[in-house]
Design an enzyme around this catalytic site. Sequence first.
Site, mmCIF file in Angstrom:
data_model
loop_
_atom_site.group_PDB
_atom_site.id
_atom_site.type_symbol
_atom_site.label_atom_id
_atom_site.label_comp_id
_atom_site.label_asym_id
_atom_site.label_seq_id
_atom_site.Cartn_x
_atom_site.Cartn_y
_atom_site.Cartn_z
ATOM 1 N N ARG A 1 1.866 48.854 99.587
ATOM 2 C CA ARG A 1 1.796 47.900 98.472
ATOM 3 C C ARG A 1 3.158 47.243 98.259
ATOM 4 N NH1 ARG A 1 -1.307 46.600 93.918
ATOM 5 N NH2 ARG A 1 -0.302 46.698 91.894
ATOM 6 N N TYR B 1 11.232 43.773 92.453
ATOM 7 C CA TYR B 1 11.266 42.993 93.697
ATOM 8 C C TYR B 1 12.156 41.751 93.602
ATOM 9 C CZ TYR B 1 7.027 45.765 94.415
ATOM 10 O OH TYR B 1 6.129 46.801 94.532
ATOM 11 N N LYS C 1 -6.461 50.403 87.985
ATOM 12 C CA LYS C 1 -5.499 51.154 87.183
ATOM 13 C C LYS C 1 -5.161 50.414 85.895
ATOM 14 C CE LYS C 1 -0.965 53.388 87.471
ATOM 15 N NZ LYS C 1 0.217 53.647 88.324
ATOM 16 N N ARG D 1 -4.292 49.301 95.997
ATOM 17 C CA ARG D 1 -3.949 50.723 95.980
ATOM 18 C C ARG D 1 -4.902 51.503 96.882
ATOM 19 N NH1 ARG D 1 -3.091 48.812 90.790
ATOM 20 N NH2 ARG D 1 -0.977 49.163 89.985
ATOM 21 N N TRP E 1 -0.643 43.941 88.106
ATOM 22 C CA TRP E 1 0.252 44.768 87.299
ATOM 23 C C TRP E 1 0.109 44.374 85.839
ATOM 24 C CZ3 TRP E 1 2.574 43.427 92.165
ATOM 25 C CH2 TRP E 1 2.916 44.524 92.957
ATOM 26 N N HIS F 1 1.420 54.509 99.785
ATOM 27 C CA HIS F 1 1.520 53.594 98.639
ATOM 28 C C HIS F 1 2.586 52.520 98.872
ATOM 29 C CE1 HIS F 1 1.009 52.287 94.492
ATOM 30 N NE2 HIS F 1 2.339 52.258 94.382
#
Length: 352
Positions: A274, A306, A213, A186, A297, A271
């Site tokens: 990514r 995806y 995050k 990120r 994640w 972003h």
Amino acid sequence: MYKRGKTYWISFTAPDGKRIRCSAGTSNRQKAQQLFDKLKHEAWNRKYLGIPERHTWDEAALLWIREKTDKKSLKDDVSMLRWLTPFLRSRYLDEITRPMIARIGEIKKAESTPARANRYLSLLRAIFNRAVKIWEWLPKAPTITLYREPKLRVRYLTPEEIRRVFDELPDHQKPIFTFSIMTGLRRSNVLNLRWDQVDFMQDAIIISGNEMKAGKTHVVPMSATVKQILMDQVGKHPQYVFTYRGRRIGDIKTAFRKALKRTGITDYRWHDNRHTWASILIQNGVPLNELQEMGAWNSAEMVKRYAHLSPQKLKENAQVVDNILASAVTTLSQPTRTLKGRNYENSFESGS
């Protein structure tokens, strides 16, 4: 009652000995005096008539900040509270209604997006829920409805588009762009990357959980290109990796947007680098569970966006089952049943 700048402030000691000090939120002396008298009257009622204390939005916002000092996104909360407070300043929590909150949401949605407005509404919801369940300031919180948001978008660049953007960027931003595409990190992790997070002995970048995050320590293996990018930055700054003229690069949005404009590429944000990284991996056979770990994640749901990018890989996976069960399936697809000496093969087709 006194003035600080152009705004009146209120300060007095209540009958129960509690010190009351708050902004009147106005430069009008008459309005400030009305609030002052109201607060003193309520303080008297609490002391001598036993009427429960009422709490204002200002108190709730301040207590939220004090109790959330360990929250990673506290800066975002503070920024949102600054925007919200002019609408709610000095109002008692039990005076803040659902229609009032809905109007605030409409204002934010009109100046930004439904998704952005939902962040503000979600913060309001969290504060009111805490006022009910933890602080016990209210018997019930107002109902706060969020806006419907569009499905998660996946916007990525092709290798040819990556090259075009790279060529249009200033020289000092080309390494950051390439590093971002190569690692999927990120923007904040890239711009804030420090040398104490880079381990050339293990060829890894190690970012602690309090800077991620997802809240978990993340290890990014270095590819040959990533390692070379980092090696080229050695000696430019004692602490930060990506710098310009001796200072850490704080932002890249302006030059990046100009580069995109010159290439004619639209609907693409930093972003989305990514997404580009993740899309390249998926289209070249990396399984979703491995992508989830590589991208740090928390939820598998985040990587399912995806899945549609790897039809060939999914087809290959389906073929694995086909190869193993082909003979058995072939046998099962041509059933032969004998009953009392009769052959019932294909009996359904013959109508017998």
